[in-house]
Motif scaffolding. Structure first.
Motif, PDB file in Angstrom:
ATOM      1  N   ASP A 174       0.848  -1.190   0.000  1.00  0.00           N
ATOM      2  CA  ASP A 174       0.000   0.000   0.000  1.00  0.00           C
ATOM      3  C   ASP A 174       0.885   1.242   0.000  1.00  0.00           C
ATOM      4  O   ASP A 174       1.909   1.282   0.692  1.00  0.00           O
ATOM      5  CB  ASP A 174      -0.884   0.050   1.252  1.00  0.00           C
ATOM      6  N   PHE A 175       0.492   2.258  -0.758  1.00  0.00           N
ATOM      7  CA  PHE A 175       1.198   3.530  -0.759  1.00  0.00           C
ATOM      8  C   PHE A 175       0.393   4.513   0.083  1.00  0.00           C
ATOM      9  O   PHE A 175      -0.717   4.892  -0.291  1.00  0.00           O
ATOM     10  CB  PHE A 175       1.385   4.026  -2.196  1.00  0.00           C
ATOM     11  N   VAL A 176       0.947   4.887   1.242  1.00  0.00           N
ATOM     12  CA  VAL A 176       0.165   5.630   2.235  1.00  0.00           C
ATOM     13  C   VAL A 176       0.427   7.132   2.211  1.00  0.00           C
ATOM     14  O   VAL A 176      -0.165   7.883   2.980  1.00  0.00           O
ATOM     15  CB  VAL A 176       0.415   5.065   3.658  1.00  0.00           C
ATOM     16  N   GLY A 177       1.316   7.594   1.324  1.00  0.00           N
ATOM     17  CA  GLY A 177       1.482   9.024   1.120  1.00  0.00           C
ATOM     18  C   GLY A 177       2.302   9.723   2.185  1.00  0.00           C
ATOM     19  O   GLY A 177       3.133   9.119   2.872  1.00  0.00           O
ATOM     20  N   ASN A 178       2.042  11.009   2.328  1.00  0.00           N
ATOM     21  CA  ASN A 178       2.825  11.859   3.227  1.00  0.00           C
ATOM     22  C   ASN A 178       2.292  11.737   4.656  1.00  0.00           C
ATOM     23  O   ASN A 178       1.574  12.615   5.150  1.00  0.00           O
ATOM     24  CB  ASN A 178       2.789  13.309   2.745  1.00  0.00           C
ATOM     25  N   THR A 179       2.656  10.657   5.316  1.00  0.00           N
ATOM     26  CA  THR A 179       2.178  10.436   6.686  1.00  0.00           C
ATOM     27  C   THR A 179       2.914  11.310   7.699  1.00  0.00           C
ATOM     28  O   THR A 179       2.439  11.475   8.818  1.00  0.00           O
ATOM     29  CB  THR A 179       2.330   8.956   7.078  1.00  0.00           C
ATOM     30  N   SER A 180       4.048  11.864   7.307  1.00  0.00           N
ATOM     31  CA  SER A 180       4.715  12.834   8.185  1.00  0.00           C
ATOM     32  C   SER A 180       3.791  14.022   8.411  1.00  0.00           C
ATOM     33  O   SER A 180       3.645  14.511   9.529  1.00  0.00           O
ATOM     34  CB  SER A 180       6.033  13.298   7.556  1.00  0.00           C
ATOM     35  N   LYS A 181       3.133  14.445   7.331  1.00  0.00           N
ATOM     36  CA  LYS A 181       2.212  15.574   7.434  1.00  0.00           C
ATOM     37  C   LYS A 181       0.880  15.174   8.083  1.00  0.00           C
ATOM     38  O   LYS A 181       0.377  15.865   8.973  1.00  0.00           O
ATOM     39  CB  LYS A 181       1.956  16.148   6.050  1.00  0.00           C
ATOM     40  N   SER A 182       0.303  14.034   7.660  1.00  0.00           N
ATOM     41  CA  SER A 182      -1.000  13.643   8.216  1.00  0.00           C
ATOM     42  C   SER A 182      -0.881  13.287   9.693  1.00  0.00           C
ATOM     43  O   SER A 182      -1.799  13.536  10.486  1.00  0.00           O
ATOM     44  CB  SER A 182      -1.621  12.487   7.426  1.00  0.00           C
ATOM     45  N   GLY A 183       0.270  12.718  10.098  1.00  0.00           N
ATOM     46  CA  GLY A 183       0.488  12.476  11.525  1.00  0.00           C
ATOM     47  C   GLY A 183       0.672  13.771  12.289  1.00  0.00           C
ATOM     48  O   GLY A 183       0.199  13.919  13.429  1.00  0.00           O
ATOM     49  N   GLY A 184       1.363  14.744  11.671  1.00  0.00           N
ATOM     50  CA  GLY A 184       1.507  16.067  12.288  1.00  0.00           C
ATOM     51  C   GLY A 184       0.159  16.735  12.503  1.00  0.00           C
ATOM     52  O   GLY A 184      -0.061  17.433  13.504  1.00  0.00           O
ATOM     53  N   HIS A 185      -0.757  16.499  11.571  1.00  0.00           N
ATOM     54  CA  HIS A 185      -2.129  17.009  11.680  1.00  0.00           C
ATOM     55  C   HIS A 185      -2.800  16.454  12.945  1.00  0.00           C
ATOM     56  O   HIS A 185      -3.459  17.186  13.700  1.00  0.00           O
ATOM     57  CB  HIS A 185      -2.899  16.590  10.424  1.00  0.00           C
ATOM     58  N   ALA A 186      -2.616  15.165  13.191  1.00  0.00           N
ATOM     59  CA  ALA A 186      -3.196  14.542  14.388  1.00  0.00           C
ATOM     60  C   ALA A 186      -2.599  15.128  15.663  1.00  0.00           C
ATOM     61  O   ALA A 186      -3.320  15.372  16.650  1.00  0.00           O
ATOM     62  CB  ALA A 186      -2.981  13.024  14.342  1.00  0.00           C
ATOM     63  N   PHE A 187      -1.276  15.365  15.664  1.00  0.00           N
ATOM     64  CA  PHE A 187      -0.645  15.994  16.836  1.00  0.00           C
ATOM     65  C   PHE A 187      -1.241  17.370  17.109  1.00  0.00           C
ATOM     66  O   PHE A 187      -1.404  17.780  18.268  1.00  0.00           O
ATOM     67  CB  PHE A 187       0.864  16.133  16.615  1.00  0.00           C
ATOM     68  N   LEU A 188      -1.535  18.111  16.043  1.00  0.00           N
ATOM     69  CA  LEU A 188      -2.088  19.456  16.206  1.00  0.00           C
ATOM     70  C   LEU A 188      -3.496  19.425  16.792  1.00  0.00           C
ATOM     71  O   LEU A 188      -3.828  20.237  17.663  1.00  0.00           O
ATOM     72  CB  LEU A 188      -2.114  20.170  14.842  1.00  0.00           C
ATOM     73  N   LEU A 189      -4.311  18.466  16.364  1.00  0.00           N
ATOM     74  CA  LEU A 189      -5.734  18.497  16.688  1.00  0.00           C
ATOM     75  C   LEU A 189      -6.094  17.820  17.998  1.00  0.00           C
ATOM     76  O   LEU A 189      -7.153  18.112  18.559  1.00  0.00           O
ATOM     77  CB  LEU A 189      -6.548  17.860  15.554  1.00  0.00           C
ATOM     78  N   ASN A 190      -5.253  16.916  18.490  1.00  0.00           N
ATOM     79  CA  ASN A 190      -5.618  16.235  19.735  1.00  0.00           C
ATOM     80  C   ASN A 190      -4.388  16.030  20.604  1.00  0.00           C
ATOM     81  O   ASN A 190      -3.465  15.297  20.224  1.00  0.00           O
ATOM     82  CB  ASN A 190      -6.289  14.888  19.424  1.00  0.00           C
ATOM     83  N   GLN A 191      -4.405  16.667  21.764  1.00  0.00           N
ATOM     84  CA  GLN A 191      -3.233  16.645  22.643  1.00  0.00           C
ATOM     85  C   GLN A 191      -2.953  15.274  23.239  1.00  0.00           C
ATOM     86  O   GLN A 191      -1.822  14.967  23.628  1.00  0.00           O
ATOM     87  CB  GLN A 191      -3.400  17.674  23.756  1.00  0.00           C
ATOM     88  N   LYS A 192      -3.951  14.390  23.263  1.00  0.00           N
ATOM     89  CA  LYS A 192      -3.725  13.082  23.887  1.00  0.00           C
ATOM     90  C   LYS A 192      -2.723  12.249  23.076  1.00  0.00           C
ATOM     91  O   LYS A 192      -2.026  11.390  23.620  1.00  0.00           O
ATOM     92  CB  LYS A 192      -5.043  12.312  24.051  1.00  0.00           C
ATOM     93  N   TYR A 193      -2.639  12.526  21.748  1.00  0.00           N
ATOM     94  CA  TYR A 193      -1.690  11.776  20.920  1.00  0.00           C
ATOM     95  C   TYR A 193      -0.249  12.124  21.273  1.00  0.00           C
ATOM     96  O   TYR A 193       0.660  11.321  21.053  1.00  0.00           O
ATOM     97  CB  TYR A 193      -1.950  12.036  19.442  1.00  0.00           C
ATOM     98  N   ARG A 194      -0.043  13.301  21.814  1.00  0.00           N
ATOM     99  CA  ARG A 194       1.310  13.693  22.215  1.00  0.00           C
ATOM    100  C   ARG A 194       1.779  12.820  23.381  1.00  0.00           C
ATOM    101  O   ARG A 194       2.894  12.293  23.360  1.00  0.00           O
ATOM    102  CB  ARG A 194       1.338  15.181  22.589  1.00  0.00           C
ATOM    103  N   ASP A 195       0.922  12.675  24.361  1.00  0.00           N
ATOM    104  CA  ASP A 195       1.273  11.826  25.509  1.00  0.00           C
ATOM    105  C   ASP A 195       1.407  10.366  25.073  1.00  0.00           C
ATOM    106  O   ASP A 195       2.331   9.658  25.497  1.00  0.00           O
ATOM    107  CB  ASP A 195       0.201  11.935  26.599  1.00  0.00           C
TER     108      ASP A 195
END
Length: 563
Positions: free
Chosen positions: A505-526
């Motif tokens: 599977d080619f999942v694309g720019n997950t560096s950016k999409s994962g960064g999006h998750a870090f921005l939107l929900n603080q629980k992912y940081r912990d």
């Protein structure tokens, strides 16, 4: 002192005898691309000097130029010293105006619970919070104006996306070349370049200025006031994060390869002066190791590797080959230095993914060749995805043998017309991909080294956990470069084992999409800070038999079993 005159730029400078043309250009702030950090091996810093100036230069080191170029007065600016007055008539230009950069990647449903929140107090003021801490206040009710930016800092490219923090909506993405790549192409070269104070300043201010430019463009396009941008997520490899934070990366280049930053932290506005609110800050995701960085942390988060049952291999292919093996939630990671060949560097007709770059190459059953270029432009060079396609197709059609050598033009096994495309350039075999565009024997060697490094990393990682290729359930290829590849080509050149067929599977720019998750929900940081502590990191440099595995992986034999 001698004079170096850049004719087209209408600029000149006096320099000491023995100064290189590249050094003279830097004094005038004329940008000449030198991605190999002036080692003389990439061939991208070529300039043309006037015929009457040839007697006033001294060339040294290796030269990535054809006999025709040399006869026309082209030299490598980093390998050419001036000993008298010199007229530089032409500088090779790479404007990157049509650079193709991927800005989307796999993600999951993200519940919005951001660190940054705004509340109107009912008395004419809006309070801005970062968690429980008040970081500012604004006049009036501005609670709906809450924005952040996710910046994917790639070794070669940058992507910045402005996001509505309240709703999670991506408003606009912009991209650019990472300006650091003009001075040093790969991570190791950049570590070396930035180990001095002057080099670090060049790298830091270059990236900061470009990020500011991207934020300004995104804000202008959307009509968003930069003062309503409160957080920026930096997602990139460990070296890129050090450089963006203005932290010397020297420790990444020597044993025991210990990062000075660990991520999971915020940098204040006052430290870095981005085009955002003075109440704002930069968040750095957790770092796994010196060569497995926050971009992979973001990728793990975006694909939820830790939640997957069975065996999944996550591979980010670029100048580094970073990979994570997930076995029922247990993660093991490593990284291998693939080098810049996949970015079109060190390739005779290589270029970045811009208009006119060959990005697709296919040989039909009757020997007919199909070539596609970016934006359907006239073929002017070969980008990374095109390079993999070309080599893969030539291997599959016996133009290149398992050892990486060109077949004899008269070989009867070759499909009609293919033999005629094998020609001599400077006395050595090359294949004419399109009119005036050739793949050389040297280029094939560069592909072998790059793909061999990635394949060896995969094999060693699987060996560490006693997992065979046939036991892997899913392979996820991440990154902008990886997204434009064909699974068939990856298997044809042996970058991936044949057992992976049908599982990719080619999942694309997950560096950016994962960064999006870090921005939107603080629980992912912990969550990710804790997960990173549990990831086992395998250092290939310490690995028993790694050198032998690497040599085995240089072969183009896709049937070959790697021990």
């Amino acid at each position: 002192m001698v004079k170096v005159n850049f004719v087209a730029e209408n600029k000149s400078v006096l320099v000491a005898k023995g100064t290189t043309i590249l050094e003279a250009a830097k004094k005038l702030e004329i940008v000449i691309e030198s991605p190999c950090n002036a080692e003389g091996v990439c061939g991208k810093c070529k300039v043309q000097v006037s015929k009457d100036s040839l007697k006033n230069i001294e060339q040294y080191g290796k030269h990535q130029l054809s006999d025709q170029e040399k006869s026309q007065g082209f030299v490598l600016s980093c390998q050419t010293k001036v000993i008298g007055n010199v007229n530089v008539e032409a500088v090779s230009k790479h404007q990157n105006k049509t650079l193709q950069i991927l800005n989307h990647g796999q993600s999951f449903d993200i519940e919005v619970d951001s660190l940054i929140k705004k509340e109107y107090d009912g008395n004419g003021k809006t309070i801005i919070y970062a968690g429980d801490q008040i970081i500012g206040e604004e006049e009036g009710d501005t609670s709906l104006l809450n924005f952040g930016v996710v910046v994917d800092i790639g070794t070669t490219t940058l992507v910045a996306t402005i996001v509505n923090i309240n709703t999670g909506e991506e408003r606009y993405s912009v991209s650019a070349l990472n300006p650091q790549s003009l001075y040093a192409q790969d991570v190791l070269s950049r570590i070396k370049y930035a180990s001095s104070e002057e080099g670090l300043d060049t790298m830091y201010f270059g990236i900061t200025q470009e990020v500011n430019n991207l934020i300004e463009k995104a804000a202008k396009h959307t009509g968003i006031d930069r003062n309503h941008i409160y957080e920026v997520i930096y997602s990139g490899n460990t070296c890129m994060i050090h450089l963006a934070a203005k932290v010397n990366p020297y420790s990444l280049g020597k044993y025991p390869y210990t990062p000075l930053l660990r991520g999971g932290s915020r940098l204040s506005y006052d430290e870095h002066l981005l085009n955002i609110s003075e109440s704002g800050a930069i968040y750095l995701p957790p770092i796994i190791s010196a060569f497995v960085g926050p971009d992979i942390t973001s990728g793990i988060l975006a694909t939820r590797l830790q939640d997957r049952k069975g065996v999944t291999l996550f591979v980010d292919i670029g100048t580094n080959g970073e990979m994570v093996l997930a076995s029922d939630g247990l993660l093991t990671a490593t990284s291998t230095a693939a080098g810049p060949a996949f970015e079109g560097m060190n390739i005779t007709y290589g270029m970045r993914a811009e208009k006119g770059a060959i990005e697709y190459f296919n040989i039909e059953e009757d020997g007919t060749i199909e070539v596609k270029t970016i934006e359907d432009g006239k073929p002017v060079g070969i980008c990374g995805s095109g390079l993999i396609d070309i080599v893969g197709e030539l291997v599959a059609n016996k133009v290149i043998d398992k050892r990486g050598r060109f077949s004899a033009p008269e070989n009867s096994d070759l499909k009609q017309g293919l033999g005629a495309r094998i020609v001599k350039i400077d006395g050595k075999n090359a294949f004419e991909v399109a009119k005036g565009i050739f793949l050389t024997q040297k280029d094939i060697r560069q592909v072998q080294l790059a793909k061999g490094a990635v394949r060896a990393g995969i094999e060693f990682l699987m060996n560490t956990k006693n997992i065979k290729a046939e036991d892997v359930d899913k392979i996820q290829i991440a990154g902008s470069f990886g997204f434009h590849l064909r699974a068939e080509s990856l298997i044809n050149i042996g970058l991936l084992p044949k057992e992976f067929e049908g599982k990719i599977d080619f999942v694309g720019n997950t560096s950016k999409s994962g960064g999006h998750a870090f921005l939107l929900n603080q629980k992912y940081r912990d969550e990710m800070e804790e997960l990173v502590k549990e990831i086992e990191v395998v250092e290939l440099s310490n690995g028993e038999n790694f050198d032998r595995i690497f040599v085995d992986c240089l072969s183009f034999d896709k049937q070959k079993k790697i021990a």
